[in-house]
Write a protein that holds these residues in place. Structure first.
Motif, mmCIF file in Angstrom:
data_model
loop_
_atom_site.group_PDB
_atom_site.id
_atom_site.type_symbol
_atom_site.label_atom_id
_atom_site.label_comp_id
_atom_site.label_asym_id
_atom_site.label_seq_id
_atom_site.Cartn_x
_atom_site.Cartn_y
_atom_site.Cartn_z
ATOM 1 N N ALA A 185 1.205 3.622 -3.304
ATOM 2 C CA ALA A 185 0.656 4.969 -3.131
ATOM 3 C C ALA A 185 1.693 6.030 -3.469
ATOM 4 O O ALA A 185 1.404 7.020 -4.158
ATOM 5 C CB ALA A 185 0.154 5.147 -1.695
ATOM 6 N N GLY A 209 -6.554 5.622 -4.985
ATOM 7 C CA GLY A 209 -7.249 6.591 -4.148
ATOM 8 C C GLY A 209 -6.330 7.596 -3.495
ATOM 9 O O GLY A 209 -6.790 8.642 -3.023
ATOM 10 N N GLN A 210 -5.020 7.309 -3.459
ATOM 11 C CA GLN A 210 -4.061 8.230 -2.843
ATOM 12 C C GLN A 210 -3.487 9.232 -3.843
ATOM 13 O O GLN A 210 -2.580 9.997 -3.503
ATOM 14 C CB GLN A 210 -2.925 7.437 -2.202
ATOM 15 N N TYR A 249 -6.280 0.962 -3.388
ATOM 16 C CA TYR A 249 -5.924 1.928 -2.353
ATOM 17 C C TYR A 249 -4.981 2.999 -2.918
ATOM 18 O O TYR A 249 -5.166 4.205 -2.688
ATOM 19 C CB TYR A 249 -5.258 1.217 -1.179
ATOM 20 N N ALA A 274 0.825 -1.205 0.000
ATOM 21 C CA ALA A 274 0.000 0.000 0.000
ATOM 22 C C ALA A 274 0.862 1.260 0.000
ATOM 23 O O ALA A 274 0.609 2.201 -0.762
ATOM 24 C CB ALA A 274 -0.937 -0.004 1.216
ATOM 25 N N SER A 306 -13.524 2.369 -2.430
ATOM 26 C CA SER A 306 -12.207 2.608 -1.840
ATOM 27 C C SER A 306 -11.511 3.796 -2.501
ATOM 28 O O SER A 306 -10.899 4.631 -1.822
ATOM 29 C CB SER A 306 -11.349 1.348 -1.964
ATOM 30 N N GLN A 310 -5.671 -5.489 -3.953
ATOM 31 C CA GLN A 310 -6.322 -4.592 -2.994
ATOM 32 C C GLN A 310 -5.510 -3.305 -2.830
ATOM 33 O O GLN A 310 -6.068 -2.205 -2.746
ATOM 34 C CB GLN A 310 -6.468 -5.315 -1.665
ATOM 35 N N ALA A 311 -4.188 -3.433 -2.791
ATOM 36 C CA ALA A 311 -3.323 -2.265 -2.635
ATOM 37 C C ALA A 311 -3.377 -1.353 -3.861
ATOM 38 O O ALA A 311 -3.203 -0.135 -3.737
ATOM 39 C CB ALA A 311 -1.890 -2.708 -2.382
ATOM 40 N N GLU A 362 -13.710 -1.619 -4.950
ATOM 41 C CA GLU A 362 -12.634 -0.709 -5.312
ATOM 42 C C GLU A 362 -13.179 0.668 -5.689
ATOM 43 O O GLU A 362 -12.527 1.685 -5.449
ATOM 44 C CB GLU A 362 -11.823 -1.317 -6.447
ATOM 45 N N SER A 393 -13.164 7.042 -1.409
ATOM 46 C CA SER A 393 -12.809 7.317 -0.017
ATOM 47 C C SER A 393 -11.411 7.928 0.065
ATOM 48 O O SER A 393 -11.180 8.892 0.811
ATOM 49 C CB SER A 393 -12.879 6.025 0.802
ATOM 50 N N GLY A 394 -10.467 7.390 -0.685
ATOM 51 C CA GLY A 394 -9.112 7.928 -0.680
ATOM 52 C C GLY A 394 -9.030 9.336 -1.216
ATOM 53 O O GLY A 394 -8.371 10.207 -0.625
#
Length: 909
Positions: free
Chosen positions: A736, A771-772, A768, A732, A798, A764-765, A795, A801-802
């Motif tokens: 990111a 989103g960053q 994430y 992650a 997610s 999954q990462a 996703e 949200s990020g």
């Protein structure tokens, strides 16, 4: 004339002895007014289910027949049940006065409440109702959904909490525990998994299909049903051997998608110690004939405790070549939680969702207990303290719900699945266990389980049994005061020492209120209170049952004034504390003498006291800096959270941000170097977390470059020289930073790598990391990608949200969400729309509150049950605005003063 009267009487008499006259259909408007919005009416219950379904994951629909034996206490013209999105082809009923007669199905409420109308009035007793239907596989991980993974199709049922109604008609409430007989027709090459083992299997003449009948289940509620069909790989684990509690062996089997079987072996290996621990602690044998561990290609939550067929999102239960130590601990945590559910929730079930804590809080608490037994030096009891602290943030809101709070609407059920139920519930159980002693509390739990096995029990049932078994009335009183009312206690403690008198501590309790809080009402708890007082090498734990607003604790163990006090012994109490500034300063000086749990709660209470406007910022940073030097990872994590809390105030100010970055480097770099030199698993995990914190919040250029280069190499971009290796613990952070440094070229390379890297933790990462993104110009590309469905429905949520939490993108992301909300909620998991107001919880302006309210005034019907999340988000924004107004300048001024001189602005004109 007399003969005519006699004939008429005969006709009437014969009619009376014949079939009951047919009933008129009720009007839909009348049904809508009478329909139950919450629990179904009493007096009607299922006693058995027979399910005969055809499930082919390669198709778009499934269907079959569900036959329910329904028992009526009174004669009835029909009954309420559940079914949502089902195409009902035929309903037939058989009873005392009906034989395979047609009944009518009426969809009434959008929450899945339906009415079956009988052709004639049924007598009290049992009626058999057969419902033939078909339905589409769900596209958003709800009910019976299908997923395509690596060219294979899988179908899985996610029933909890009220999603069974999306794939079967029935009584979709936890109080209705009923045996199920299941038969599935599936592709001949697929594996079918259910709650019980296979009774018979036959290949059908119809090409490519087989029919599998499973053994009857023990009584189960619908939310614990398991249906899984697809080309699963199977790995047989070692059977669970008989022991002094259980006199039979239990087959243990792991299922994964094709090619992943070896990665479930670690979970299988760790299963028997967990099962045996719970059996011995509770004195109740594992309740089912088998135990399957299923790694689902996709799953809307981390895992679900489907009875004897526990199902996990594969990234949470598979352990492969890239898995790091934090991943291993996370696997053990979620696995032990689900194993505990076989007793707490499955064997004994809460009758309705307001008692969800009886299964979720106890399973969360049991996780730390069993893992501490298996790995005594693993620090799992500190993870439980961290979970307790995490609940306190939500419990600080006026809008926070109680652990046990009445739920009257179907739409409100999923709101009970929050940190209050899981983590506050865990904390209250641990507090009671610590105060009264494991030898008093835990044996009573086993007798509670034995008394209600295969049945249901609510909170009054639980409290009654625990009171009877422990003979400790204060235990029940304390439990109820924390479980049945919302809010977080704040204990004010003041050490008072007068010449010639025994030292004492003056205590008072109130409800914690941060700056800007709308909380007005007072609260009082029965607190099993313990503090620590210390002088030199003498350390004493002093306790009282604090049931009044104020109390005085006399320190009879001390002839002179103690050097310091810690108002939460062992960190076991679910409260925050405050003290006079001088006593906070003494605690900071003696921080190294605190037990780890005490150190963790001291940091949290210091942050909370600062946010309530009571603690000076230098005192807070002194506490946090002392925590950063601590040996235990969880204590250092608390220091990281303290600085992260302050970061929002400096993120838009160059001088303050530079000062904070310098202070983060000064405080945390030495602890990182010490962790890097250790082989302890805890320090390896801490190394990953501190590197992430220093690189991201601390903006450490060397670490950012190191992570970016590693991420580029991992996704196939050219990199010169050596690069660091990455484990699942680093994915992650590395991705990111790679995303932030590399922009769209990195994004494209990362997406392309998904076809080559078959690793669920990596996948999954990736979501994430997207989103960053911190480049506003790239946001339209990212939102188009997330809405395309290419990455999946989880996703989509997610990523949004990020982007709503990145300071550079949050305003643009918020504008996009307001403009595209109807389309957005169609592309996220079915249980997520109610939570969407929380996406705005990171905003910090008065205008955002109005915009949020307007959004849900217009689109609230698209997110049933959104009201609680809206109240929490609205209050969180208000608290942020108040903290910024009261202490924002103070935070910026403090950290600007720590800016290194070489980066300070020139003072000259």
């Amino acid at each position: 004339m007399q003969r005519l009267i006699l004939v008429c009487a005969l006709v009437i008499g014969l009619a009376a002895c014949g079939p009951t006259p047919r009933q008129e259909q009720p009007e839909l408007a009348d049904l809508y007014e009478r329909a139950p919005r919450g629990p179904l009416p009493d007096g009607v219950r299922p006693t058995a289910y027979q399910m005969n379904l055809e499930i082919d994951p390669r198709k778009s629909r499934f269907g079959g027949t569900v036959t329910i034996d329904v028992e009526f206490d009174q004669p009835a013209q029909g009954f309420w049940l559940h079914g949502q999105g089902l195409e009902i082809r035929e309903v037939t009923v058989t009873g005392d006065n009906m034989q395979d007669e047609r009944a009518t199905w009426r969809d009434v409420l959008n929450s899945g409440v339906a009415w079956i109308h009988f052709p004639r009035r049924a007598s009290a007793g049992t009626v058999r109702v057969a419902i033939d239907y078909t339905a589409p596989f769900d596209a958003n991980l709800t009910g019976l959904f299908k997923v395509d993974e690596q060219g294979n199709a899988y179908a899985l049922a996610k029933s909890e909490s009220i999603q069974a109604r999306r794939f079967m008609p029935g009584f979709d409430e936890p109080r209705f525990k009923t045996p199920f007989d299941l038969t599935l027709t599936v592709p001949e090459t697929d594996t079918a998994i259910a709650n019980t083992s296979i009774a018979s299997e036959e290949v059908l003449e119809e090409e490519g299909l087989k029919r599998i009948s499973f053994k009857s289940t023990r009584p189960l509620p619908t939310y614990l049903l398991s249906l899984a069909v697809g080309p699963f790989d199977r790995l047989d684990g070692p059977s669970l051997s008989p022991n002094e509690v259980r006199d039979f062996s239990v087959p243990l089997t792991g299922y994964t998608r094709a090619g992943k079987a070896n990665e479930i072996s670690y979970a299988l290996m760790m299963t028997e110690p967990m099962v045996v621990f719970f059996e011995k602690e509770l004195g109740v044998p594992y309740p089912y004939e088998k135990l399957d561990i299923i790694a689902a290609p996709q799953w809307p939550s981390g895992a679900t405790e489907l009875a004897a067929a526990i199902t996990y999102r594969e990234s949470r239960i598979l352990y492969g070549p890239s898995s790091g130590p934090a991943m291993r601990r996370a696997l053990l945590n979620i696995h032990s939680h689900e194993i505990a559910h076989m007793w707490f929730g499955d064997l004994v079930t809460p009758p309705w969702w307001d008692d969800l804590w009886l299964k979720e809080a106890f399973s969360s608490w049991a996780t730390g207990i069993v893992l501490s037994h298996m790995e005594p030096d693993g620090g799992y009891e500190l993870d439980a303290v961290a979970d307790s602290i995490s609940a306190m943030s939500l419990d600080s809101l006026r809008s926070a719900r109680a652990v046990r709070e009445p739920i009257t609407l179907n739409e409100d059920i999923r709101n009970a699945y929050d940190s209050i139920t899981y983590d506050k519930g865990l904390a209250v159980i641990a507090m009671v266990d610590s105060y009264f002693g494991a030898e008093t509390f835990r044996p009573a739990l086993g007798r509670y389980i034995s008394r209600f096995e295969d049945s249901v029990a609510n909170s009054p049932d639980f409290f009654e049994v625990i009171a009877d078994e422990t003979n400790e009335p204060d235990l029940t009183t304390a439990f109820r005061s924390f479980v049945e009312q919302s809010g977080l206690p704040l204990v004010s403690a003041e050490l008072q020492c007068r010449d010639g008198e025994t030292p004492e501590v003056s205590l008072s309790q109130s409800r914690y209120q941060p700056l800007g809080s709308p909380i007005e009402e007072s609260r009082r708890w029965t607190i099993p209170y313990c503090l620590v007082a210390a002088s030199g090498d003498t350390r004493e734990r002093v306790c009282t049952m604090m049931s009044e607003q104020t109390a005085t604790l006399t320190l009879d163990q001390f002839e002179t004034c103690p050097d310091w006090i810690m108002p939460n012994a062992r960190g076991a109490g679910y409260w925050r504390f405050t003290m006079p500034d001088a006593q906070w300063a003494l605690l900071a000086i003696n921080f190294g003498s605190l037990e780890p749990g005490e150190a963790m709660t001291a940091v949290d209470s210091a942050v909370a006291s600062f946010e309530a406007g009571k603690l000076a910022l230098p005192t807070l940073t002194a506490i946090a800096n002392a925590a950063a030097r601590h040996d235990e990872r969880q204590v250092v994590d608390g220091a990281v959270r303290a600085y992260s809390t302050l970061y929002r105030a400096v993120s838009g100010d160059d001088a303050a941000r530079a000062g904070m970055e310098a202070e983060i480097a000064r405080v945390f770099r030495p602890r990182l170097e010490r962790a890097r030199g250790s082989e302890r698993e805890s320090d390896r995990i801490l190394t990953s977390r501190l590197e992430s914190f220093l690189a991201r919040t601390g903006n450490d250029a060397e670490l950012r470059d190191e992570f970016a280069r590693a991420a580029n190499a991992y996704v196939g971009l050219p990199v010169s020289g050596e690069v660091r290796g990455l484990t699942s613990d680093d994915f992650a952070t590395a991705l990111a930073i790679g995303m932030q440094e590399g922009g769209e070229p990195f994004l494209n390379a990362m997406l392309a790598s998904l076809s080559d890297i078959d690793d669920p933790t990596f996948e999954q990462a990736v979501a994430y990391a997207i989103g960053q993104n911190n480049d506003p110009a790239l946001l339209p590309v990212i939102m188009d990608l997330s809405m395309s469905g290419q990455l999946g429905t989880r996703e989509t949520y997610s990523i949004m949200s990020g982007q709503m939490r990145q300071s550079e993108t949050k305003q643009q992301a918020w504008a996009w969400l307001q403009s595209n909300y109807p389309e957005f909620v169609l592309r996220i998991p079915g249980q997520r729309p109610r939570s969407t107001p929380r996406l705005a919880g990171g905003l910090c302006s008065p205008e955002a509150v109005g915009e949020l309210e307007n959004l849900f005034a217009e689109y609230g019907e698209l997110a049933p049950g959104y009201e609680r999340a809206l109240a929490e988000a609205r209050e969180s924004i208000g608290l942020c605005v108040a903290l910024e107004a009261e202490r924002g300048d103070e935070i910026r001024s403090y950290f600007a003063g720590l800016m290194p001189s070489e980066t300070a602005p020139d003072d000259s004109n």
